[in-house]
Enzyme design. Structure first.
Site, PDB file in Angstrom:
ATOM      1  N   THR A   1      60.114  54.934  35.741  1.00 49.61           N
ATOM      2  CA  THR A   1      60.231  55.699  36.880  1.00 49.61           C
ATOM      3  C   THR A   1      59.348  54.934  38.157  1.00 49.61           C
ATOM      4  O   THR A   1      58.600  54.399  37.752  1.00 49.61           O
ATOM      5  CB  THR A   1      59.434  57.049  36.653  1.00 49.61           C
ATOM      6  OG1 THR A   1      59.048  57.755  37.811  1.00 49.61           O
ATOM      7  CG2 THR A   1      57.963  56.887  35.763  1.00 49.61           C
ATOM      8  N   ASP A   2      59.869  55.400  39.457  1.00 51.42           N
ATOM      9  CA  ASP A   2      59.176  54.847  40.496  1.00 51.42           C
ATOM     10  C   ASP A   2      57.895  55.207  40.359  1.00 51.42           C
ATOM     11  O   ASP A   2      56.810  54.680  41.374  1.00 51.42           O
ATOM     12  CB  ASP A   2      59.862  55.111  41.673  1.00 51.42           C
ATOM     13  CG  ASP A   2      60.183  56.532  42.159  1.00 51.42           C
ATOM     14  OD1 ASP A   2      59.730  57.444  41.329  1.00 51.42           O
ATOM     15  OD2 ASP A   2      60.897  56.746  43.257  1.00 51.42           O
ATOM     16  N   GLU A   3      57.302  56.089  39.819  1.00 48.39           N
ATOM     17  CA  GLU A   3      56.225  56.925  40.051  1.00 48.39           C
ATOM     18  C   GLU A   3      54.849  56.029  39.591  1.00 48.39           C
ATOM     19  O   GLU A   3      53.930  56.216  40.098  1.00 48.39           O
ATOM     20  CB  GLU A   3      56.064  58.485  39.049  1.00 48.39           C
ATOM     21  CG  GLU A   3      57.213  59.357  39.900  1.00 48.39           C
ATOM     22  CD  GLU A   3      57.137  60.666  39.576  1.00 48.39           C
ATOM     23  OE1 GLU A   3      55.915  61.316  39.086  1.00 48.39           O
ATOM     24  OE2 GLU A   3      58.094  61.319  39.190  1.00 48.39           O
TER      25      GLU A   3
ATOM     26  N   TYR B   1      51.342  61.841  33.829  1.00 43.30           N
ATOM     27  CA  TYR B   1      52.582  61.349  33.542  1.00 43.30           C
ATOM     28  C   TYR B   1      52.887  60.003  33.906  1.00 43.30           C
ATOM     29  O   TYR B   1      53.150  59.148  33.061  1.00 43.30           O
ATOM     30  CB  TYR B   1      53.625  62.238  34.407  1.00 43.30           C
ATOM     31  CG  TYR B   1      54.985  61.770  34.127  1.00 43.30           C
ATOM     32  CD1 TYR B   1      55.821  61.475  33.159  1.00 43.30           C
ATOM     33  CD2 TYR B   1      55.580  61.242  35.568  1.00 43.30           C
ATOM     34  CE1 TYR B   1      56.868  60.853  33.229  1.00 43.30           C
ATOM     35  CE2 TYR B   1      56.938  60.848  35.504  1.00 43.30           C
ATOM     36  CZ  TYR B   1      57.775  60.565  34.424  1.00 43.30           C
ATOM     37  OH  TYR B   1      58.734  59.886  34.452  1.00 43.30           O
TER      38      TYR B   1
ATOM     39  N   LYS C   1      53.504  56.298  31.600  1.00 42.77           N
ATOM     40  CA  LYS C   1      54.927  55.711  31.698  1.00 42.77           C
ATOM     41  C   LYS C   1      54.273  54.138  32.098  1.00 42.77           C
ATOM     42  O   LYS C   1      54.887  53.221  31.718  1.00 42.77           O
ATOM     43  CB  LYS C   1      55.534  56.277  32.646  1.00 42.77           C
ATOM     44  CG  LYS C   1      56.189  57.470  32.467  1.00 42.77           C
ATOM     45  CD  LYS C   1      57.443  57.227  31.151  1.00 42.77           C
ATOM     46  CE  LYS C   1      58.589  56.697  31.367  1.00 42.77           C
ATOM     47  NZ  LYS C   1      59.564  56.620  30.537  1.00 42.77           N
TER      48      LYS C   1
END
Ligand code: NAD
Ligand code: TYD
Length: 349
Positions: free
Chosen positions: A132-134, A157, A161
């Site tokens: 993810t870009d997060e 989260y 990741k």
């Protein structure tokens, strides 16, 4: 080449679209879908391919190391597309530990199983981490995340990741395992569990319930149609360069409040309500803890190197998505019964 590919998390939102695409496109490959069927996993998402001869579902948990090792010995996978994860930021704030087990320990179990099976013979093998870009943290008003942006995760989260992504890259540097990683922006489309903003808002508008907007509503996300992400995953799996990272995004930034106003307009039209009716449901609620202000992806590398770009405008994609949820009422009713109500009460009431 004949391949046996493990897809983890294939009963979830993105995984089910990846399987729908790849099972039909590659009849000579075998696809094994390993999924624990958590609250987010749903075999109903896989109706379009469940009877295909090159598709097998296995129920199992990636945190169960013995099970994962045995699965790799049994099927002799040549490739892994790893999507299984705990994926919702708000749940990671309520119970971070589940995210550590699935997203970090689960990923290490898969990496170890691949390493043991392939035993240094990496010809034709690939381990693909879907991320993810997060992991890049948060942006101010300006700038975009590139593949060189340093990781700066800020929720349990995204931290889990990020940790998994680091481990995947470490297996390349340490053991030369042929890995590839992609970091994608917010996806939207059919089969998304209605805890995420868009399907939650669609479901609430349909039932005349308040649409909860966190904080001032000016948080910004870059939205990509899920089938375009699935196409990018197929391309990266086959054509991505080993050990490289690809950012995937929609070139499509929206402040949450503007996005919800557009959605309300579309829903009024589809439901035959007077214009402005659905927007009356917008309700500003307590902000998410540690809420990242803005995400935006520079997707020029995947465009330049793999010739991928989004196929739809956002207006087209959003309209298709609204149609999907209105046409799949039974799916929506099934997933919002039972445990969903409990989560909703805890999060919003
Ligand atoms: P999802 O929550 O819809 O699906 C996750 C799937 O993983 C579910 O089917 C669930 O049953 C399964 N799963 C969870 N824990 C498991 C375990 N311990 N063992 C086996 N299976 C397990 O998630 P999604 O939105 O489809 O996201 C898929 C992947 O893509 C995730 O890795 C996520 O981080 C990443 N991603 C998502 C988005 C997005 O906008 N949704 C954007 C970028 C990247
Ligand atoms: P979400 O769909 O949870 O994705 P992510 O947090 O991974 O980006 O949320 C998208 C944006 O919408 C995010 O800024 C949080 C916000 N949001 C709300 O304002 N209200 C809600 O009820 C939800 C679920 C999200």
């Amino acid at each position: 080449m004949q391949q046996t590919i493990l897809i983890t998390g294939g009963a979830g939102f993105i995984g089910s679209h990846v399987l729908d695409l790849m099972v039909k496109k590659y009849p000579d490959y075998q696809f094994i879908n390993l999924d624990a069927l958590t609250y987010a996993g749903n075999l109903e998402n896989l109706k379009s391919i469940e009877n295909e001869p090159n598709y097998t579902f296995v129920k199992g948990d990636i945190t169960d190391n013995d099970f994962v090792q045995n699965l790799f010995s049994h099927y002799q996978f040549t490739g892994v597309i790893h999507l299984a994860a705990e994926s919702h930021v708000d749940r990671s704030i309520i119970s971070p530990t589940d995210f550590i087990y699935t997203n970090i320990v689960g990923t290490v179990n898969l990496l170890n199983a691949a390493k043991n099976l392939w035993n240094g013979d990496y010809e034709g093998k690939r381990f693909y981490q879907v991320s993810t870009d997060e992991v890049y943290g948060t942006l101010g008003e300006e700038g975009l995340f590139t593949e060189e942006t340093s990781y700066d995760p800020r929720s349990p989260y995204s931290a889990s990741k990020a940790s998994a992504d680091h481990l995947v890259r470490a297996y390349w540097h340490t053991y030369q395992m042929p890995v590839v990683v992609s970091n994608c922006s917010n996806n939207y489309g059919g089969y998304q569990f209605p805890e995420k903003l868009l399907p939650l808002a669609i479901n609430n508008i349909k039932h005349g319930k308040n649409i909860p907007i966190y904080g001032d509503g000016k948080y910004t996300r870059d939205w990509l149609w899920v089938k375009d992400h699935a196409a990018a995953i197929d391309l990266i799996f086959h054509k991505g360069v080993t050990a490289e990272t690809y950012n995937v995004g929609g070139n499509n930034e929206w402040k949450n409040i503007d996005l919800i106003h557009l959605l309300c307009k579309i829903m009024d039209k589809k439901l035959g309500r007077p214009e402005g009716d659905s927007a009356k449901l917008i309700t500003f609620v307590r902000d998410r803890a540690g809420h990242d202000r803005r995400y935006a992806i520079d997707a020029s590398k995947i465009k330049r190197e793999l010739d991928w770009e989004p196929s739809l405008t956002f207006e087209e994609g959003l309209e298709k998505t609204v149609d999907w949820y209105l046409e799949n009422e039974e799916w929506l009713n099934n997933v919002t019964s039972g445990a969903y109500q409990q989560y909703y009460e805890q999060q919003y009431v």
